[in-house]
Design a protein around this motif. Structure first.
Motif, PDB file in Angstrom:
ATOM      1  N   GLN A   1      -6.735  -1.736   0.373  1.00  0.00           N
ATOM      2  CA  GLN A   1      -5.773  -2.467   0.777  1.00  0.00           C
ATOM      3  C   GLN A   1      -5.688  -3.714   0.670  1.00  0.00           C
TER       4      GLN A   1
ATOM      5  N   ASP B   1       5.566   4.413  -2.373  1.00  0.00           N
ATOM      6  CA  ASP B   1       6.200   5.328  -2.787  1.00  0.00           C
ATOM      7  C   ASP B   1       6.192   6.569  -1.765  1.00  0.00           C
ATOM      8  N   GLN B   2       4.916   6.441  -1.054  1.00  0.00           N
ATOM      9  CA  GLN B   2       4.977   7.523   0.038  1.00  0.00           C
ATOM     10  C   GLN B   2       5.679   7.329   1.126  1.00  0.00           C
ATOM     11  N   ASN B   3       5.991   6.152   1.215  1.00  0.00           N
ATOM     12  CA  ASN B   3       6.752   5.672   2.549  1.00  0.00           C
ATOM     13  C   ASN B   3       8.286   5.997   2.186  1.00  0.00           C
TER      14      ASN B   3
ATOM     15  N   PHE C   1       0.893  -1.354   0.055  1.00  0.00           N
ATOM     16  CA  PHE C   1       0.200   0.029   0.043  1.00  0.00           C
ATOM     17  C   PHE C   1       0.860   1.354   0.140  1.00  0.00           C
ATOM     18  N   ARG C   2       0.866   1.995  -1.240  1.00  0.00           N
ATOM     19  CA  ARG C   2       1.334   3.353  -1.230  1.00  0.00           C
ATOM     20  C   ARG C   2       2.854   3.410  -0.793  1.00  0.00           C
TER      21      ARG C   2
ATOM     22  N   ILE D   1       0.962   8.559   6.183  1.00  0.00           N
ATOM     23  CA  ILE D   1       0.339   7.980   4.968  1.00  0.00           C
ATOM     24  C   ILE D   1      -1.205   7.553   5.040  1.00  0.00           C
TER      25      ILE D   1
ATOM     26  N   GLY E   1      -2.347   4.273  -8.689  1.00  0.00           N
ATOM     27  CA  GLY E   1      -0.949   4.192  -7.930  1.00  0.00           C
ATOM     28  C   GLY E   1      -1.033   3.816  -6.768  1.00  0.00           C
ATOM     29  N   TRP E   2      -2.112   3.774  -6.023  1.00  0.00           N
ATOM     30  CA  TRP E   2      -1.900   3.356  -4.414  1.00  0.00           C
ATOM     31  C   TRP E   2      -1.618   1.993  -4.181  1.00  0.00           C
TER      32      TRP E   2
ATOM     33  N   SER F   1      -4.181   9.252   3.131  1.00  0.00           N
ATOM     34  CA  SER F   1      -4.990   8.497   2.270  1.00  0.00           C
ATOM     35  C   SER F   1      -6.351   8.914   2.559  1.00  0.00           C
TER      36      SER F   1
END
Length: 338
Positions: free
Chosen positions: A324, A76-78, A73-74, A246, A333-334, A250
């Protein structure tokens, strides 16, 4: 090992899994990383991570889907948040591609530890960067380690979501222009004492107010706060001391796009809680913890209920969990397939 795990009794505890990823930064660049069975780090006694807190970490989950596939789950944000934490603590950032690839390698290597679909569990990933090498002065480290390990974790809520009460602390979690927005260990060390004091008094955790005026809510334990106003707005604190979660990010998007709520990043004053009909804490571990009540100066303010979850909070939780675990289509992208 995985065959011995009772998936219904998983908590949030350390379990040694098969492999973890490890890479070293030296001579100005990250060296090629590798998977290893060794869960013990071998570092210099002079490492800056040990003496001066030069380190940061992340937390994200991999979910088993109904069709047997696995969702990240995401990530790239982490990766982006870890890069910001590294910049704040003078450590070399981990490129996004390297970060996501390391997470995928760890998930694949520990596939047998991913809780089955429908158990409510997930594989929790803990990426971190630490300053290491022979050093004793107060300066950035000569070398760094980037690692990712994982553990299977159960649903945060045993028996379903239930509201919890929280206690406003007199301690500050972070300084006004300090490291509150970075995910570094010092913020959590500062929260251990007030968190324990709150739990001794029967509360789920401590709530921290802004360190300047002590009039506005900033964080709930190690999670972000959100609240739903009486006229249906989604509000979450905005401050340089708040960790940009994150899950929080979201929920802001889902509240606006899926539930049609106005989303506001602003002040949540501790003496104006009557403006909110629901409240919750959100983060990777719990997803959403409904807040039943908040005690401040000896008075408990109850939101929707101390026993029942509010309707907006429940909708947000179901939407996020559905995305999720792959039962609901998420925004582009999520989800990254492993």
């Amino acid at each position: 090992m995985s065959s011995e795990i009772d998936w219904s009794k998983l908590g949030f505890d350390y379990i040694k899994t098969d492999k973890r990823f490890l890479a070293v930064w030296r001579d100005g660049a990250w060296q090629p990383g590798t998977l290893t069975e060794d869960n013990v780090l071998h570092i210099s006694e002079g490492s800056t991570a040990l003496h001066y807190g030069q380190q940061c970490f992340e937390g994200l989950k991999a979910y088993r889907c109904k069709d047997g596939s696995v969702n990240l789950f995401r990530p790239d944000q982490n990766a982006a948040r870890m890069a910001r934490s590294c910049d704040r603590t003078l450590m070399p950032s981990v490129p996004t591609d390297m970060f996501i690839d390391a997470c995928q390698q760890v998930v694949r290597a520990n596939d047998r530890f991913i809780p089955p679909y429908g158990t409510g569990g997930a594989l929790y990933l803990r990426p971190f960067v630490i300053g290491v090498g022979d050093n004793i002065g107060v300066r950035t480290a000569p070398e760094f380690i980037f690692s990712v390990f994982c553990i299977p974790v159960g649903p945060y809520f045993k028996g379903g979501m239930k509201p919890h009460n929280f206690l406003v602390s007199g301690y500050d979690r972070a300084a006004p222009n300090g490291t509150g927005a970075a995910k570094v260990g010092g913020n959590y060390a500062a929260s251990l004492m007030p968190g324990l004091e709150a739990k001794k008094r029967g509360f789920a955790d401590a709530i921290y107010l802004d360190p300047i005026s002590h009039t506005k809510i900033e964080e709930v334990g190690s999670a972000n706060l959100f609240a739903i106003t009486e006229d249906g707005k989604f509000v979450t604190p905005k401050s340089n001391s708040v960790l940009p979660g994150i899950t929080r990010l979201s929920l802001m998007q889902l509240a606006k796009e899926r539930l049609g709520l106005d989303v506001i990043e602003g002040d949540v004053f501790i003496d104006k809680l009557d403006a909110y009909k629901e409240a919750g804490a959100c983060g990777t571990a719990a997803v959403i913890t409904p807040i039943g009540g908040i005690e401040h100066n000896g008075k408990l303010h109850v939101f929707h209920s101390e026993t029942e979850v509010g309707p907006v909070t429940k909708k947000l939780y179901n939407e996020l969990i559905g995305i999720q675990t792959g039962t609901i289509e998420g925004p582009a992208g999520w989800i990254v397939k492993v």
